[in-house]
Design an enzyme around this catalytic site. Structure first.
Site, PDB file in Angstrom:
ATOM      1  N   PHE A 123       0.868  -1.183   0.000  1.00  9.84           N
ATOM      2  CA  PHE A 123       0.000   0.000   0.000  1.00  9.84           C
ATOM      3  C   PHE A 123       0.897   1.223   0.000  1.00  9.84           C
ATOM      4  O   PHE A 123       1.655   1.434   0.955  1.00  9.84           O
ATOM      5  CB  PHE A 123      -0.856  -0.067   1.267  1.00  9.84           C
ATOM      6  CG  PHE A 123      -1.823   1.053   1.498  1.00  9.84           C
ATOM      7  CD1 PHE A 123      -3.049   1.088   0.854  1.00  9.84           C
ATOM      8  CD2 PHE A 123      -1.543   2.059   2.422  1.00  9.84           C
ATOM      9  CE1 PHE A 123      -3.975   2.092   1.114  1.00  9.84           C
ATOM     10  CE2 PHE A 123      -2.474   3.074   2.690  1.00  9.84           C
ATOM     11  CZ  PHE A 123      -3.689   3.082   2.033  1.00  9.84           C
ATOM     12  N   GLU A 127       4.348   9.546   2.071  1.00 10.21           N
ATOM     13  CA  GLU A 127       5.492  10.194   1.411  1.00 10.21           C
ATOM     14  C   GLU A 127       6.236  11.026   2.449  1.00 10.21           C
ATOM     15  O   GLU A 127       5.677  11.312   3.523  1.00 10.21           O
ATOM     16  CB  GLU A 127       4.983  11.116   0.295  1.00 10.21           C
ATOM     17  CG  GLU A 127       4.252  10.371  -0.805  1.00 10.21           C
ATOM     18  CD  GLU A 127       3.755  11.296  -1.913  1.00 10.21           C
ATOM     19  OE1 GLU A 127       4.094  12.494  -1.904  1.00 10.21           O
ATOM     20  OE2 GLU A 127       3.023  10.791  -2.773  1.00 10.21           O
ATOM     21  N   ASP A 244      -9.571   2.200   7.532  1.00  8.59           N
ATOM     22  CA  ASP A 244     -10.555   1.892   8.592  1.00  8.59           C
ATOM     23  C   ASP A 244     -10.475   0.425   8.992  1.00  8.59           C
ATOM     24  O   ASP A 244     -10.485   0.085  10.171  1.00  8.59           O
ATOM     25  CB  ASP A 244     -11.994   2.141   8.089  1.00  8.59           C
ATOM     26  CG  ASP A 244     -12.352   3.609   8.113  1.00  8.59           C
ATOM     27  OD1 ASP A 244     -11.661   4.379   8.814  1.00  8.59           O
ATOM     28  OD2 ASP A 244     -13.315   3.989   7.418  1.00  8.59           O
ATOM     29  N   GLN A 341       9.086  -4.544  33.113  1.00  5.57           N
ATOM     30  CA  GLN A 341       9.311  -4.225  34.527  1.00  5.57           C
ATOM     31  C   GLN A 341       9.264  -5.493  35.394  1.00  5.57           C
ATOM     32  O   GLN A 341      10.100  -5.696  36.269  1.00  5.57           O
ATOM     33  CB  GLN A 341       8.239  -3.210  34.980  1.00  5.57           C
ATOM     34  CG  GLN A 341       8.586  -2.479  36.258  1.00  5.57           C
ATOM     35  CD  GLN A 341       9.793  -1.551  36.090  1.00  5.57           C
ATOM     36  OE1 GLN A 341      10.165  -1.208  34.971  1.00  5.57           O
ATOM     37  NE2 GLN A 341      10.414  -1.197  37.196  1.00  5.57           N
ATOM     38  N   ILE A 342       8.281  -6.340  35.136  1.00  7.18           N
ATOM     39  CA  ILE A 342       8.143  -7.574  35.929  1.00  7.18           C
ATOM     40  C   ILE A 342       9.338  -8.502  35.684  1.00  7.18           C
ATOM     41  O   ILE A 342       9.838  -9.141  36.605  1.00  7.18           O
ATOM     42  CB  ILE A 342       6.802  -8.275  35.589  1.00  7.18           C
ATOM     43  CG1 ILE A 342       5.649  -7.452  36.153  1.00  7.18           C
ATOM     44  CG2 ILE A 342       6.761  -9.714  36.125  1.00  7.18           C
ATOM     45  CD1 ILE A 342       4.274  -7.874  35.683  1.00  7.18           C
ATOM     46  N   HIS A 343       9.809  -8.549  34.439  1.00 12.41           N
ATOM     47  CA  HIS A 343      10.966  -9.396  34.126  1.00 12.41           C
ATOM     48  C   HIS A 343      12.286  -8.783  34.601  1.00 12.41           C
ATOM     49  O   HIS A 343      13.338  -9.444  34.543  1.00 12.41           O
ATOM     50  CB  HIS A 343      11.044  -9.675  32.617  1.00 12.41           C
ATOM     51  CG  HIS A 343      10.061 -10.704  32.140  1.00 12.41           C
ATOM     52  ND1 HIS A 343       8.724 -10.450  31.992  1.00 12.41           N
ATOM     53  CD2 HIS A 343      10.233 -12.006  31.797  1.00 12.41           C
ATOM     54  CE1 HIS A 343       8.107 -11.531  31.561  1.00 12.41           C
ATOM     55  NE2 HIS A 343       8.992 -12.503  31.442  1.00 12.41           N
ATOM     56  N   GLU A 368      -0.175   3.060  10.202  1.00 10.85           N
ATOM     57  CA  GLU A 368      -1.601   2.966   9.842  1.00 10.85           C
ATOM     58  C   GLU A 368      -2.434   3.983  10.613  1.00 10.85           C
ATOM     59  O   GLU A 368      -3.568   3.732  11.000  1.00 10.85           O
ATOM     60  CB  GLU A 368      -2.129   1.534   9.982  1.00 10.85           C
ATOM     61  CG  GLU A 368      -1.432   0.586   9.011  1.00 10.85           C
ATOM     62  CD  GLU A 368      -2.154  -0.712   8.763  1.00 10.85           C
ATOM     63  OE1 GLU A 368      -3.386  -0.762   8.881  1.00 10.85           O
ATOM     64  OE2 GLU A 368      -1.466  -1.695   8.416  1.00 10.85           O
ATOM     65  N   THR A 370      -1.412   7.417  13.362  1.00 14.34           N
ATOM     66  CA  THR A 370      -0.909   7.579  14.729  1.00 14.34           C
ATOM     67  C   THR A 370      -2.072   7.632  15.726  1.00 14.34           C
ATOM     68  O   THR A 370      -3.224   7.848  15.344  1.00 14.34           O
ATOM     69  CB  THR A 370      -0.137   8.922  14.865  1.00 14.34           C
ATOM     70  OG1 THR A 370      -1.050   9.983  14.556  1.00 14.34           O
ATOM     71  CG2 THR A 370       1.059   8.989  13.923  1.00 14.34           C
TER      72      THR A 370
END
Ligand code: COS
Length: 385
Positions: A123, A127, A244, A341-343, A368, A370
């Site tokens: 697609f 540009e 969409d 954070q947990i790891h 696709e 922001t």
């Protein structure tokens, strides 16, 4: 709202879940290192019909419908994002212009090849001077004799380097632009004047290439205007309608990644021992897990509802699609952050998949459309209602 998933879709989801677990996940790191998907895996994708999820059955696709497609992308979101990206342009932005607005002849010529995965689509809208402001594209289309001649450059084009065919948007009337002056073309890679330019170096999404496309007096026959002669100047709407739908499937893959990160985090919190007990026993970790699970649950209800709505209404769900993209991608990024954070230190290491998800998911808030564009679309729809 009834969330009962039809049987033919649960069967498809089971197949894809197995494929992800047995074929894709084991090579996820290899793909990351080599920056390419092995051809035998692409062959399996073809055999499973995954290139044609969104293409009508009469053109060789599976025609799953929006909910079905989202369920498949949710499963694919559980592994390296490049696999979903390889399939995504054929099912989504690369082919949807033809599916939605193409002539019968265009559908017959292109869709079977795209559905089978023999051809890859891309697609080409963005540009250097036209990202969020898509109507500002500078690529021109001029009718010279009996052919259209395209000149300009597109950039950040996913799968551009491997695409056999591109949906390209160009300005044929500079005064009218988005309001009747942009046309969508189907450009084959063999058309004279079409070139693949620089391949970009990215933060993540390895295994999926993003590149520049160059049109230097590129000659396109008139029968390759999407929708035919009456659609000259109507390409901007084709682009918007295409985006969409992509916003829903992007939400779906982000949800799949978030679910996977939640599972990885629960597992890790159960095993990791600090201060003499698994960190899952600490309230600080429990609260993060609880927030993650709650957000995943909310995102899933929202996605399934919006996808079902699109299938029922048979038309666009502009506001809901933007809400899904905004919420699911932002949610997945928050979850990736909590998973790292947990790891702890290990979450920052390349040996653990959370590090890859953290980098790859960052793009979902940008491409696709922001998060800011999604908010703009939602607000405009609200104020229009
Ligand atoms: N479906 C159908 N038609 C649509 C539409 C949609 N979702 N959105 C806009 N249109 C139509 C409008 O109705 C208008 O038609 P009329 O001329 O008949 O009134 C026409 O398209 C122009 O629309 P608009 O005036 O809203 O255009 P804007 O320049 O204001 O742009 C935004 C609108 C910002 C929404 C658009 O530029 C956009 O989506 N930008 C983000 C692009 C993007 O996602 N890029 C990602 C890279 S591509 S992977």
């Amino acid at each position: 709202m009834d969330f009962e998933i039809p049987e033919h879709l649960t069967a498809m989801v089971d197949t894809v879940r197995r494929f992800v677990k047995q074929d894709l996940e084991p090579i996820s790191r290899q793909v990351e290192e080599e920056d390419r998907i092995p051809e035998e895996v692409v062959q399996t994708m073809r055999r499973l019909g995954l290139f044609g999820l969104a293409i009508p059955e009469k053109y060789g696709g599976l025609e799953l419908g929006t909910l079905g497609e989202c369920l498949v992308y949710e499963e694919l979101g559980r592994t390296n994002a490049c696999f979903r990206t390889r399939l995504g342009t054929n099912n989504g932005i690369g082919s949807q212009g033809i599916v939605l607005d193409g002539t019968k002849a265009q559908k017959e010529k292109y869709l079977p090849r795209l559905a089978s995965g023999e051809w890859i689509a891309c697609f080409a809208l963005t540009e250097p001077e036209a990202g969020s402001d898509a109507a500002n594209i500078q690529t021109t289309a001029e009718l010279v004799g009996d052919h259209w001649v395209l000149n300009g450059r597109k950039h950040f084009i996913t799968n551009g380097d491997i695409a056999d065919v591109a949906t390209v948007f160009a300005v044929n009337d500079k005064q009218k632009r988005a309001k009747g002056g942009i046309t969508a073309f189907i450009v084959e890679k063999t058309f004279p004047g079409f070139y693949v330019g620089t391949i970009e170096r990215k933060m993540g999404m390895r295994g999926s290439h993003t590149c520049e496309l160059v049109f230097d007096d590129c000659r396109v026959p008139p029968e390759n205007v999407i929708g035919g002669g009456s659609m000259v100047g109507q390409g901007f709407k084709t682009a918007m309608k295409t985006l969409d739908k992509g916003r829903l499937t992007m939400g779906a893959s982000s949800l799949g990644s978030a679910q996977k990160l939640l599972e990885l985090s629960v597992d890790y919190a159960r095993q990791r021992v600090q201060f003499g007990r698994p960190i899952a026993q600490f309230q600080a970790i429990q609260f993060m897990l609880a927030d993650m699970a709650t957000q995943v649950y909310a995102a899933r209800q929202m996605l399934y509802h919006a996808a079902s709505l699109r299938d029922k209404k048979g038309s666009s769900v502009i506001k809901e699609a933007s809400m899904v993209k905004l919420f699911c991608t932002e949610m997945a990024n928050r979850i990736a952050d909590m998973a790292v954070q947990i790891h702890g230190g290990l979450g920052y290491m390349k040996d653990f998949p959370v590090e890859r998800f953290y980098r790859d998911l960052r793009l979902t808030r940008i491409y696709e459309g922001t998060s800011e564009i999604q908010r703009l679309v939602i607000a405009r729809e609200l104020l229009r209602e």
